[in-house]
Motif scaffolding. Structure first.
Motif, PDB file in Angstrom:
ATOM      1  N   UNK A   1       0.784  -1.260   0.152  1.00 46.92           N
ATOM      2  CA  UNK A   1      -0.082   0.206  -0.048  1.00 46.92           C
ATOM      3  C   UNK A   1       0.809   1.268   0.061  1.00 46.92           C
ATOM      4  N   UNK A   2       1.742   1.308   0.926  1.00 49.12           N
ATOM      5  CA  UNK A   2       2.841   2.544   0.881  1.00 49.12           C
ATOM      6  C   UNK A   2       3.613   2.602  -0.346  1.00 49.12           C
ATOM      7  N   UNK A   3       3.960   1.376  -0.823  1.00 45.91           N
ATOM      8  CA  UNK A   3       4.753   1.665  -2.008  1.00 45.91           C
ATOM      9  C   UNK A   3       4.072   2.067  -3.437  1.00 45.91           C
ATOM     10  N   UNK A   4       2.781   1.783  -3.326  1.00 41.64           N
ATOM     11  CA  UNK A   4       1.937   1.979  -4.503  1.00 41.64           C
ATOM     12  C   UNK A   4       1.774   3.548  -4.472  1.00 41.64           C
ATOM     13  N   UNK A   5       1.227   4.203  -3.314  1.00 42.67           N
ATOM     14  CA  UNK A   5       1.248   5.485  -3.132  1.00 42.67           C
ATOM     15  C   UNK A   5       2.354   6.331  -3.423  1.00 42.67           C
ATOM     16  N   UNK A   6       3.681   5.874  -3.205  1.00 41.72           N
ATOM     17  CA  UNK A   6       5.078   6.714  -3.538  1.00 41.72           C
ATOM     18  C   UNK A   6       5.088   6.586  -4.941  1.00 41.72           C
ATOM     19  N   UNK A   7       5.039   5.373  -5.644  1.00 49.68           N
ATOM     20  CA  UNK A   7       5.092   5.030  -6.863  1.00 49.68           C
ATOM     21  C   UNK A   7       4.450   5.890  -7.933  1.00 49.68           C
ATOM     22  N   UNK A   8       2.836   5.770  -7.391  1.00 51.26           N
ATOM     23  CA  UNK A   8       1.757   6.491  -8.191  1.00 51.26           C
ATOM     24  C   UNK A   8       2.135   7.804  -8.360  1.00 51.26           C
TER      25      UNK A   8
END
Length: 403
Positions: free
Chosen positions: A391-398
């Motif tokens: 979840x955290x990774x997806x937010x930063x990548x997005x």
């Protein structure tokens, strides 16, 4: 290349067993591998991957492995981790869990900063930085492949998928090699030892106790396998419920949760039933499944995917490795209390930050096999790496891809 050699699942598993035993043999013969806590399947797996790479190179035909058994070993292993987890451990692990989550988010951001700067220095689009950073490293192969089309669409980088897979592949190898030496340094530098050295090993039988455990019978093994299979069946059902709620998690996560529930509810309801948690039989099966999974994963690495991407990947991953080692040594270890558990988690976090959750567990296993048990570490780290990181990774990548 076309017309691949197809290796059926049973032969893949058979090769995995042989590769693990090769690594175990070398670990017992080569003091360096034991001293620096290099996981047994890593040694054999990398040798086998190099061999299969040469076969592909000289024949012109890639090797395609069936992976069903490998995936079964993974869910069996995490179900066993769940069965071993006591509620008291989970309560005690609450603070380390929160701290580890915060440190993980910080790691994701810094990895992507390094990735973006490196990508721009070598003439790649800025958005490709996530593939040099958290999408491929802390995210692993699956996350890199999932985000590659988005990166390709916004940046025009046609080789985004190949780049992500290449970075994830090298990261996995580095992750498997750095965790043990980092833990060795921290444990010996600070003269650390387990708080309860007589506690049962939940995973990772010590070298000097292999083959000298209390009796393991076909009855005890059958009892453990029944509990594990029930946890996996429950994990499949829970996975469906989670998916319907709109949250997608790897299958091993609900299996871990069901293992925790079964491991704590059954003893409370049936106090006179033969124990399963923290028994030699469960420890043996847990070690076996982790070793087989990692041996198969590493022996099937495709080093051909690294061709043509040498210098940028080498330089940027060198920077990522320096950051990871410095972070776990000078930030994570002090924040988690400078104790033995913090050193074990440092080994695991090094494997997780550059590789994958199973690599992290293998690093911690190699450390506890030599220095002593740390059961809470084996519960805390998978919860962070499985539940929260995507979840955290997806937010930063997005945010970076859409910048």
């Amino acid at each position: 290349m076309d017309n691949p050699f197809f290796v059926p699942d049973m032969l893949t598993a058979t090769l995995g067993f042989a590769v693990f035993l090769l690594g175990a043999r070398l670990t017992r013969k080569v003091a360096f591998l034991r001293e620096f806590n290099i996981p047994e399947p890593v040694t054999g797996g990398l040798i086998a991957a190099a061999f299969f790479g040469l076969v592909t190179y000289f024949t012109g035909r890639p090797i395609q492995f069936a992976m069903e058994s490998r995936d079964l070993f993974l869910v069996l292993f995490f179900a066993s981790i769940g069965l071993n987890a006591r509620l008291s451990d989970l309560l005690e692990g609450g603070k380390p869990l929160v701290l580890l989550l915060i440190l993980t988010v910080l790691t994701i951001v810094i990895q992507d900063v390094i990735g973006v700067v490196g990508a721009m220095l070598f003439g790649f689009p800025m958005q490709a930085g996530v593939l040099f950073g958290s999408a491929s490293l802390i995210g692993g192969h699956g996350t890199a492949i999932a985000w590659a089309p988005d990166v390709a669409e916004v940046s025009g980088l046609d080789s985004a998928a190949e780049l992500g897979v290449a970075v994830a592949t090298i990261g996995l190898v580095i992750a498997a090699l750095i965790g043990g030496p980092v833990a060795k340094y921290l444990i010996e530098r600070h003269d650390l030892s387990p708080r309860r050295p007589d506690e049962a090993h939940t995973v990772g039988l010590p070298f000097d106790k292999e083959g000298h455990q209390s009796p393991i019978t076909h009855i005890s093994l059958m009892r453990v396998m029944l509990a594990l299979n029930i946890a996996i069946v429950g994990g499949y059902l829970l996975s469906g419920v989670i998916e319907e709620a709109g949250l997608k998690l790897p299958l091993f996560v609900p299996c871990l949760i069901m293992g925790i529930l079964i491991g704590n509810i059954v003893p409370a309801l049936f106090p006179k039933a033969p124990p399963i948690a923290r028994t030699p039989s469960l420890s043996v099966i847990s070690d076996f499944c982790l070793g087989a999974f990692l041996a198969i994963s590493l022996m099937t690495l495709d080093f051909a995917s690294l061709q043509g991407l040498g210098l940028p990947i080498f330089v940027i991953l060198a920077a990522q490795t320096v950051f990871a080692v410095a972070f776990v040594t000078f930030v994570l270890f002090p924040v988690l209390g400078r104790g033995y558990r913090a050193a074990v988690l440092a080994a695991g976090f090094g494997g997780f930050a550059l590789g994958a959750t199973p690599t992290a567990i293998a690093n911690m296993t190699a450390v506890t096999k030599r220095y002593g048990p740390s059961p809470i570490a084996f519960v805390v780290l998978p919860l962070v790496s499985a539940f929260f990181v995507d979840i955290a990774n997806a937010i930063v990548i997005q945010a970076i891809v859409n910048f």
